[in-house]
Design a protein around this motif. Structure first.
Motif, PDB file in Angstrom:
ATOM      1  N   GLN A 211       0.832  -1.202   0.000  1.00  0.00           N
ATOM      2  CA  GLN A 211       0.000   0.000   0.000  1.00  0.00           C
ATOM      3  C   GLN A 211       0.867   1.253   0.000  1.00  0.00           C
ATOM      4  O   GLN A 211       0.609   2.188  -0.748  1.00  0.00           O
ATOM      5  CB  GLN A 211      -0.925  -0.006   1.209  1.00  0.00           C
ATOM      6  CG  GLN A 211      -1.915   1.117   1.242  1.00  0.00           C
ATOM      7  CD  GLN A 211      -2.859   0.994   2.410  1.00  0.00           C
ATOM      8  OE1 GLN A 211      -3.026  -0.069   2.974  1.00  0.00           O
ATOM      9  NE2 GLN A 211      -3.480   2.088   2.776  1.00  0.00           N
ATOM     10  N   SER A 212       1.930   1.266   0.798  1.00  0.00           N
ATOM     11  CA  SER A 212       2.793   2.441   0.835  1.00  0.00           C
ATOM     12  C   SER A 212       3.572   2.595  -0.466  1.00  0.00           C
ATOM     13  O   SER A 212       3.884   3.699  -0.886  1.00  0.00           O
ATOM     14  CB  SER A 212       3.749   2.346   2.022  1.00  0.00           C
ATOM     15  OG  SER A 212       4.585   1.224   1.885  1.00  0.00           O
ATOM     16  N   ARG A 213       3.857   1.475  -1.135  1.00  0.00           N
ATOM     17  CA  ARG A 213       4.589   1.521  -2.405  1.00  0.00           C
ATOM     18  C   ARG A 213       3.720   2.053  -3.543  1.00  0.00           C
ATOM     19  O   ARG A 213       4.212   2.723  -4.454  1.00  0.00           O
ATOM     20  CB  ARG A 213       5.078   0.105  -2.727  1.00  0.00           C
ATOM     21  CG  ARG A 213       5.942  -0.030  -3.955  1.00  0.00           C
ATOM     22  CD  ARG A 213       6.543  -1.420  -4.018  1.00  0.00           C
ATOM     23  NE  ARG A 213       5.563  -2.477  -3.982  1.00  0.00           N
ATOM     24  CZ  ARG A 213       4.943  -2.959  -5.063  1.00  0.00           C
ATOM     25  NH1 ARG A 213       5.197  -2.472  -6.246  1.00  0.00           N
ATOM     26  NH2 ARG A 213       4.072  -3.942  -4.953  1.00  0.00           N
ATOM     27  N   LEU A 214       2.417   1.808  -3.495  1.00  0.00           N
ATOM     28  CA  LEU A 214       1.522   2.157  -4.587  1.00  0.00           C
ATOM     29  C   LEU A 214       0.656   3.385  -4.320  1.00  0.00           C
ATOM     30  O   LEU A 214      -0.129   3.765  -5.166  1.00  0.00           O
ATOM     31  CB  LEU A 214       0.606   0.966  -4.890  1.00  0.00           C
ATOM     32  CG  LEU A 214       1.291  -0.312  -5.360  1.00  0.00           C
ATOM     33  CD1 LEU A 214       0.289  -1.438  -5.446  1.00  0.00           C
ATOM     34  CD2 LEU A 214       1.960  -0.097  -6.695  1.00  0.00           C
ATOM     35  N   LYS A 215       0.781   4.010  -3.152  1.00  0.00           N
ATOM     36  CA  LYS A 215      -0.167   5.067  -2.799  1.00  0.00           C
ATOM     37  C   LYS A 215      -0.068   6.290  -3.698  1.00  0.00           C
ATOM     38  O   LYS A 215      -1.056   6.970  -3.894  1.00  0.00           O
ATOM     39  CB  LYS A 215      -0.002   5.459  -1.339  1.00  0.00           C
ATOM     40  CG  LYS A 215       1.261   6.214  -1.027  1.00  0.00           C
ATOM     41  CD  LYS A 215       1.357   6.577   0.427  1.00  0.00           C
ATOM     42  CE  LYS A 215       2.698   7.243   0.673  1.00  0.00           C
ATOM     43  NZ  LYS A 215       3.057   7.255   2.053  1.00  0.00           N
ATOM     44  N   ASN A 216       1.088   6.566  -4.280  1.00  0.00           N
ATOM     45  CA  ASN A 216       1.182   7.743  -5.134  1.00  0.00           C
ATOM     46  C   ASN A 216       0.572   7.498  -6.510  1.00  0.00           C
ATOM     47  O   ASN A 216       0.378   8.433  -7.274  1.00  0.00           O
ATOM     48  CB  ASN A 216       2.624   8.210  -5.279  1.00  0.00           C
ATOM     49  CG  ASN A 216       3.523   7.167  -5.902  1.00  0.00           C
ATOM     50  OD1 ASN A 216       3.149   6.003  -5.990  1.00  0.00           O
ATOM     51  ND2 ASN A 216       4.703   7.544  -6.311  1.00  0.00           N
ATOM     52  N   LEU A 217       0.226   6.244  -6.852  1.00  0.00           N
ATOM     53  CA  LEU A 217      -0.452   5.971  -8.107  1.00  0.00           C
ATOM     54  C   LEU A 217      -1.947   6.228  -8.003  1.00  0.00           C
ATOM     55  O   LEU A 217      -2.624   6.405  -9.014  1.00  0.00           O
ATOM     56  CB  LEU A 217      -0.240   4.509  -8.511  1.00  0.00           C
ATOM     57  CG  LEU A 217       1.182   4.052  -8.733  1.00  0.00           C
ATOM     58  CD1 LEU A 217       1.216   2.591  -9.063  1.00  0.00           C
ATOM     59  CD2 LEU A 217       1.855   4.870  -9.829  1.00  0.00           C
ATOM     60  N   LEU A 218      -2.472   6.233  -6.788  1.00  0.00           N
ATOM     61  CA  LEU A 218      -3.912   6.370  -6.582  1.00  0.00           C
ATOM     62  C   LEU A 218      -4.184   7.749  -5.999  1.00  0.00           C
ATOM     63  O   LEU A 218      -4.308   7.927  -4.804  1.00  0.00           O
ATOM     64  CB  LEU A 218      -4.401   5.266  -5.649  1.00  0.00           C
ATOM     65  CG  LEU A 218      -5.881   5.011  -5.601  1.00  0.00           C
ATOM     66  CD1 LEU A 218      -6.374   4.523  -6.949  1.00  0.00           C
ATOM     67  CD2 LEU A 218      -6.206   3.976  -4.552  1.00  0.00           C
ATOM     68  N   GLN A 219      -4.277   8.734  -6.856  1.00  0.00           N
ATOM     69  CA  GLN A 219      -4.535  10.099  -6.425  1.00  0.00           C
ATOM     70  C   GLN A 219      -6.025  10.349  -6.474  1.00  0.00           C
ATOM     71  O   GLN A 219      -6.589  10.493  -7.542  1.00  0.00           O
ATOM     72  CB  GLN A 219      -3.815  11.090  -7.354  1.00  0.00           C
ATOM     73  CG  GLN A 219      -2.324  10.912  -7.394  1.00  0.00           C
ATOM     74  CD  GLN A 219      -1.669  11.290  -6.100  1.00  0.00           C
ATOM     75  OE1 GLN A 219      -2.088  12.212  -5.427  1.00  0.00           O
ATOM     76  NE2 GLN A 219      -0.624  10.567  -5.736  1.00  0.00           N
ATOM     77  N   LYS A 220      -6.697  10.345  -5.320  1.00  0.00           N
ATOM     78  CA  LYS A 220      -8.139  10.584  -5.292  1.00  0.00           C
ATOM     79  C   LYS A 220      -8.456  11.850  -4.566  1.00  0.00           C
ATOM     80  O   LYS A 220      -7.810  12.264  -3.674  1.00  0.00           O
ATOM     81  CB  LYS A 220      -8.863   9.424  -4.632  1.00  0.00           C
ATOM     82  CG  LYS A 220      -8.938   8.225  -5.539  1.00  0.00           C
ATOM     83  CD  LYS A 220      -9.895   7.210  -4.991  1.00  0.00           C
ATOM     84  CE  LYS A 220     -10.094   6.098  -5.986  1.00  0.00           C
ATOM     85  NZ  LYS A 220     -11.058   5.144  -5.606  1.00  0.00           N
TER      86      LYS A 220
END
Length: 64
Positions: free
Chosen positions: A55-64
């Motif tokens: 989740q911490s690795r991918l959080k910048n891909l999910l900009q909501k």
């Protein structure tokens, strides 16, 4: 600098819970399903939570 775009491929696969955790579907559900036991297929139907390291690795891909 332009806005970050949401990676739609990730957004379609992830739901965010009320506490901020990410809910994902289980893998290994449809391909070669006839070889899996009924119990295994039943348990794979349920969603699971993504590990917090992913989740911490991918959080910048999910900009909501």
């Amino acid at each position: 600098m332009p806005k970050m775009k949401t990676k739609k491929s990730l957004a379609k696969r992830v739901k965010v819970t009320g506490t901020g955790k990410w809910k994902i579907a289980s893998a290994y559900t449809s391909h070669l399903a006839q070889n899996k036991s009924t119990k295994q297929k039943r348990h794979l139907r349920k969603a699971s939570l993504m590990d917090k390291t992913d989740q911490s690795r991918l959080k910048n891909l999910l900009q909501k």
